[in-house]
Design a protein around this motif. Structure first.
Motif, PDB file in Angstrom:
ATOM      1  N   SER A 303       0.823  -1.205   0.000  1.00 55.74           N
ATOM      2  CA  SER A 303       0.000   0.000   0.000  1.00 55.74           C
ATOM      3  C   SER A 303       0.859   1.258   0.000  1.00 55.74           C
ATOM      4  CB  SER A 303      -0.919  -0.007   1.226  1.00 55.74           C
ATOM      5  OG  SER A 303      -1.628   1.206   1.331  1.00 55.74           O
ATOM      6  N   MET A 304       1.890   1.284   0.842  1.00 55.08           N
ATOM      7  CA  MET A 304       2.757   2.463   0.954  1.00 55.08           C
ATOM      8  C   MET A 304       3.462   2.756  -0.364  1.00 55.08           C
ATOM      9  SD  MET A 304       6.239   3.440   1.484  1.00 55.08           S
ATOM     10  CE  MET A 304       7.091   2.072   2.246  1.00 55.08           C
ATOM     11  N   PHE A 305       4.058   1.725  -0.966  1.00 56.54           N
ATOM     12  CA  PHE A 305       4.795   1.942  -2.212  1.00 56.54           C
ATOM     13  C   PHE A 305       3.856   2.355  -3.348  1.00 56.54           C
ATOM     14  CE2 PHE A 305       8.222  -0.898  -0.371  1.00 56.54           C
ATOM     15  CZ  PHE A 305       9.175   0.114  -0.290  1.00 56.54           C
ATOM     16  N   SER A 306       2.673   1.755  -3.405  1.00 53.11           N
ATOM     17  CA  SER A 306       1.739   2.111  -4.490  1.00 53.11           C
ATOM     18  C   SER A 306       1.232   3.540  -4.332  1.00 53.11           C
ATOM     19  CB  SER A 306       0.570   1.124  -4.544  1.00 53.11           C
ATOM     20  OG  SER A 306      -0.137   1.093  -3.326  1.00 53.11           O
ATOM     21  N   ARG A 307       0.948   3.962  -3.100  1.00 49.58           N
ATOM     22  CA  ARG A 307       0.495   5.339  -2.878  1.00 49.58           C
ATOM     23  C   ARG A 307       1.586   6.357  -3.215  1.00 49.58           C
ATOM     24  NH1 ARG A 307      -3.923   7.039  -0.059  1.00 49.58           N
ATOM     25  NH2 ARG A 307      -5.431   5.441   0.466  1.00 49.58           N
ATOM     26  N   CYS A 308       2.828   5.965  -2.995  1.00 52.06           N
ATOM     27  CA  CYS A 308       3.952   6.862  -3.302  1.00 52.06           C
ATOM     28  C   CYS A 308       4.357   6.774  -4.766  1.00 52.06           C
ATOM     29  CB  CYS A 308       5.144   6.538  -2.403  1.00 52.06           C
ATOM     30  SG  CYS A 308       4.856   6.916  -0.652  1.00 52.06           S
ATOM     31  N   MET A 311       5.439   1.696  -7.958  1.00 48.22           N
ATOM     32  CA  MET A 311       4.712   0.444  -8.142  1.00 48.22           C
ATOM     33  C   MET A 311       5.646  -0.737  -8.363  1.00 48.22           C
ATOM     34  SD  MET A 311       1.540   0.027  -7.750  1.00 48.22           S
ATOM     35  CE  MET A 311       0.968  -1.620  -7.366  1.00 48.22           C
ATOM     36  N   GLY A 312       6.840  -0.449  -8.889  1.00 54.40           N
ATOM     37  CA  GLY A 312       7.822  -1.515  -9.074  1.00 54.40           C
ATOM     38  C   GLY A 312       8.217  -2.146  -7.746  1.00 54.40           C
ATOM     39  N   MET A 313       8.423  -1.301  -6.727  1.00 53.28           N
ATOM     40  CA  MET A 313       8.756  -1.794  -5.387  1.00 53.28           C
ATOM     41  C   MET A 313       7.573  -2.532  -4.775  1.00 53.28           C
ATOM     42  SD  MET A 313      11.839  -1.333  -4.292  1.00 53.28           S
ATOM     43  CE  MET A 313      11.696  -1.405  -2.522  1.00 53.28           C
ATOM     44  N   ALA A 314       6.374  -2.019  -5.016  1.00 46.46           N
ATOM     45  CA  ALA A 314       5.160  -2.680  -4.488  1.00 46.46           C
ATOM     46  C   ALA A 314       5.063  -4.098  -5.037  1.00 46.46           C
ATOM     47  CB  ALA A 314       3.917  -1.877  -4.853  1.00 46.46           C
ATOM     48  N   TYR A 315       5.319  -4.241  -6.345  1.00 49.22           N
ATOM     49  CA  TYR A 315       5.248  -5.583  -6.951  1.00 49.22           C
ATOM     50  C   TYR A 315       6.372  -6.473  -6.441  1.00 49.22           C
ATOM     51  CZ  TYR A 315       4.495  -9.339 -10.215  1.00 49.22           C
ATOM     52  OH  TYR A 315       4.231 -10.565 -10.741  1.00 49.22           O
ATOM     53  N   ILE A 333      -3.963  -5.303  -6.157  1.00 50.10           N
ATOM     54  CA  ILE A 333      -5.007  -4.846  -7.081  1.00 50.10           C
ATOM     55  C   ILE A 333      -5.418  -3.415  -6.737  1.00 50.10           C
ATOM     56  CG2 ILE A 333      -7.419  -5.201  -7.789  1.00 50.10           C
ATOM     57  CD1 ILE A 333      -6.897  -8.251  -7.383  1.00 50.10           C
ATOM     58  N   SER A 334      -5.617  -3.133  -5.444  1.00 48.83           N
ATOM     59  CA  SER A 334      -5.989  -1.778  -5.000  1.00 48.83           C
ATOM     60  C   SER A 334      -4.893  -0.781  -5.336  1.00 48.83           C
ATOM     61  CB  SER A 334      -6.251  -1.760  -3.492  1.00 48.83           C
ATOM     62  OG  SER A 334      -7.352  -2.564  -3.171  1.00 48.83           O
ATOM     63  N   GLY A 335      -3.627  -1.222  -5.220  1.00 48.12           N
ATOM     64  CA  GLY A 335      -2.497  -0.340  -5.551  1.00 48.12           C
ATOM     65  C   GLY A 335      -2.516   0.078  -7.007  1.00 48.12           C
TER      66      GLY A 335
END
Length: 709
Positions: A303-308, A311-315, A333-335
């Motif tokens: 969530s944190m990485f996607s909001r910032c 997205m590469g880090m989130a994945y 998915i939400s990200g």
């Protein structure tokens, strides 16, 4: 013993080896199974006990009702209640409080009320269960009403009463009642209770009393890790990142060990504050302390990485989780939805489906959003079929997502079909339907729905009233606005900022600026920035710049901090009257006087004002120097200014920039053609017309309408 230390299997082995089992041993193993999260096993053992001929006691039934609440087993819970009545335990206060808790957690507050009212004698546990039940189901007013009734009856309040009462204050947003309870805590010398002080602090945070909450936190003598977690959860504004880091450092200095919930909160707060650097520091601590495999921590990292926007880090985090559950998939998915990468969200869902991971209600709600946001109607219909097949069609927010989706696809008949399903016509469904219609521009349908709602005898809430007023504003429905406004006053919503601002806006867009001012005066005492912004914009649209500036001054006298939207409104007012110097000073005051970074909308207003009033070179300079890449609307403003003031050279340059961004946009061709024709360059104007015909670009026809009474 084994079940209490989390080794349930050993306890089960000993239970199986027992030659003689009594009620005490059966109750212990049932309770142990439920406490260890094995609710189905606990209920199964309970049924074996009943078949063996043993009669349960209040502790057995208390454990079983708890399992029913956790599992959402409403029918089983009803059977337990009936059985308690049958064996004559309906007057046992422990059983009653357990049943009240069960009904509340199952969302059936009506049954809980009936049980509560039927009791002649109630102890503090029953009162607490009812207060907590109301708060749990979102009935804050009723929860506080029971607290007051409890005091009137002379029942002594304990720490659980206060904890539940503070939850009621949070639900209702009643800060004043919360302050009264705070005074009662001081008087009753309950400040030593950590759970009470935690609930008090949480109440202050949830009612925008951040500084009061932090005062409570700093005064607490016996802080536990929950106290620190609540304090971290209260940070949500810009500039709070530093305070949050300082507070976390204090936690480490006193030797308190953060837990996985601490890091889950901190990481999500970093996402809300868009502070990826601080988030990375917490991430390193997560790895060092071994919390990465905790589901809530890994989900918070995604969530944190996607909001910032990383997205590469989130994945990468998602891919590194060894045991992925549905929560982890949902977060990814939400990200993707959050950063508007809806196609990627659909791909993740397809992977989930192919791997046989069991989707839940949150998965379907998120993926439906992705479908209608990216316009994938076919997949939306397929997911609708899966929702129906898997039994998720009864969930309110999934139906809301389906309604929004079908309205966005323009399939109003399909959305009406979902809306008209049995048991679907509740107020929330009306609100979702109207909101979706307004959002997609079906304003007349929204107004018709509102009229149907009123005829059905339902009372609209503030969200429905706001939606219908937005529709009235969009279609200049003056008579409808005049009929809705008295209803707003009658229902007491004239001082609700969302509704009040919608009334002001509707009157202004219907041409009745006096009606707008009347609605603004009725909201006196709210002192809300949104309402002041709406009134300023209303005056601006009517060319009443002096009145708009007066409202701005009144806003400053009320000690309200203007927002970026405030300056959009006030600079627009200056634009209408050609007060360029005043508008420029206001723009500069944003950063100099209020430390507000101008938004793209603020720059857009400034460029439009300069362009309309002939300051074309200054407008071009603003576009070149602003910290955002230009967008089509800002080039249109400059091009429109070139047309008004006959600057052919700059107009050609601006048109080139606009057409590079949106080649099929009719405004660039039409405005450039007018630049040429108004400068008597007929050949160039004709050439532009030929290019439009060749490329198939047509000018959208203008239209106007009047309201027929």
């Amino acid at each position: 013993m084994y079940s209490k230390v989390g080794v349930l299997s050993y306890g089960l082995n000993i239970f199986d080896e027992m030659l003689q089992r009594n009620l005490f041993s059966w109750t212990l193993i049932i309770s142990g199974a439920i406490q260890n999260g094995e609710c189905i096993l606990g209920l199964d053992i309970y049924l074996h006990m009943i078949r063996s001929g043993l009669r349960p006691n209040e502790f057995t039934l208390g454990s079983v009702t708890k399992a029913c609440a956790i599992m959402g087993a409403y029918e089983f819970g009803l059977c337990i209640h009936s059985f308690a009545l049958k064996i004559g335990m309906e007057w046992n206060l422990f059983i009653i409080s357990s049943i009240l808790n069960m009904y509340a957690k199952l969302g059936d507050i009506g049954s809980a009320e009936r049980v509560f009212v039927c009791m002649d004698k109630l102890d503090a546990g029953c009162w607490n269960a009812m207060i907590g039940g109301y708060a749990e189901c979102g009935y804050g007013f009723e929860a506080l009403k029971i607290v007051s009734l409890m005091q009137c009856r002379g029942v002594r309040m304990d720490h659980i009463t206060l904890v539940n009462a503070f939850k009621g204050c949070s639900v209702m947003g009643n800060l004043e009642y919360g302050k009264q309870l705070h005074a009662l805590i001081i008087k009753s010398e309950l400040e030593s209770s950590t759970s009470v002080m935690n609930a008090l602090m949480d109440m202050y945070f949830k009612n925008d009393g951040k500084y009061s909450a932090l005062k409570v936190f700093n005064r607490m003598k016996n802080k536990d890790v929950i106290s620190w977690n609540i304090a971290f959860g209260g940070f949500s504004e810009e500039g709070d990142a530093r305070e949050m880091a300082i507070l976390f450092n204090e936690l480490l200095l006193i030797g308190m060990n953060p837990n996985h919930i601490t890091f889950s909160i901190l990481l999500r707060k970093c996402g809300e504050l868009l502070d990826v650097n601080l988030g990375l520091q917490f991430f390193s601590l997560v790895l060092r302390l071994g919390f990465f495999d905790e589901v809530n921590v890994s989900s918070s990292l995604i969530s944190m990485f996607s909001r910032c926007g990383v997205m590469g880090m989130a994945y990468l985090v998602f891919d590194s989780v060894l045991l992925k559950n549905i929560i982890t998939w949902n977060e990814l998915i939400s990200g993707y939805n959050f950063i508007c990468h809806y196609t990627e969200a659909l791909k993740i869902f397809c992977s989930l489906w192919e791997l046989g991971v069991e989707a839940d209600k949150f998965t379907f709600s998120s993926i439906l959003e992705a479908c209608y946001k990216c316009g994938n109607q076919q997949m939306g219909r397929q997911i609708h079929g899966s929702i129906f097949k898997l039994g998720f069609a009864s969930y309110g927010y999934i139906c809301s997502s389906l309604i929004k989706g079908y309205v966005s696809f323009g399939l109003l008949d399909d959305s009406f079909e979902i809306f008209n399903e049995p048991d679907r016509l509740d107020l929330a469904s009306w609100g979702v339907m109207m909101s979706a219609l307004v959002h997609e521009g079906h304003n007349y349908e929204a107004i018709r729905f509102f009229n149907s709602l009123i005829k059905s005898g339902e009372k609209p809430d503030e969200f429905i009233l706001g939606s219908v007023l937005n529709s009235c504003a969009a279609v200049a429905g003056y008579q409808q606005t005049k009929s809705v406004h008295p209803l707003v006053i009658k229902m007491g919503f004239e001082k609700q900022e969302f509704v009040s601002s919608a009334v002001i806006d509707a009157y202004a867009k219907c041409g009745d600026i006096e009606g707008s001012r009347m609605a603004f005066d009725q909201s006196f005492g709210l002192n809300d920035v949104i309402i002041y912004n709406t009134m300023i914009m209303a005056y601006a649209h009517h060319g009443l710049v002096i009145e708009a500036l007066q409202i701005f001054k009144k806003m400053k006298l009320a000690n309200l901090r203007p927002s970026q939207a405030t300056f959009v409104s006030i600079i627009s007012a200056c634009n209408h009257m050609g007060l360029v110097d005043q508008g420029c000073l206001l723009f500069e005051s944003m950063s100099l006087d209020y430390e507000i970074e101008p938004s793209p909308d603020n720059y857009g207003c400034l460029v439009d004002m300069l362009s309309r009033n002939g300051y074309l070179d200054d407008a071009k300079h603003v576009i070149d120097m602003m910290p955002f890449p230009p967008w089509p609307a800002i080039w249109r403003s400059l091009l429109s200014g070139c047309r008004i003031h006959g600057n052919r050279e700059l107009g050609e340059w601006a048109a080139g920039k606009l057409l590079k961004m949106v080649p099929e946009n009719d405004a660039a061709y039409v405005l450039l053609s007018k630049v040429y024709s108004e400068g008597a360059s007929w050949e160039h104007a004709a050439k532009i017309r030929r290019v439009m015909i060749k490329r198939g670009v047509s000018k959208d026809p203008g239209y106007s309408w009047i309201e027929i009474l």
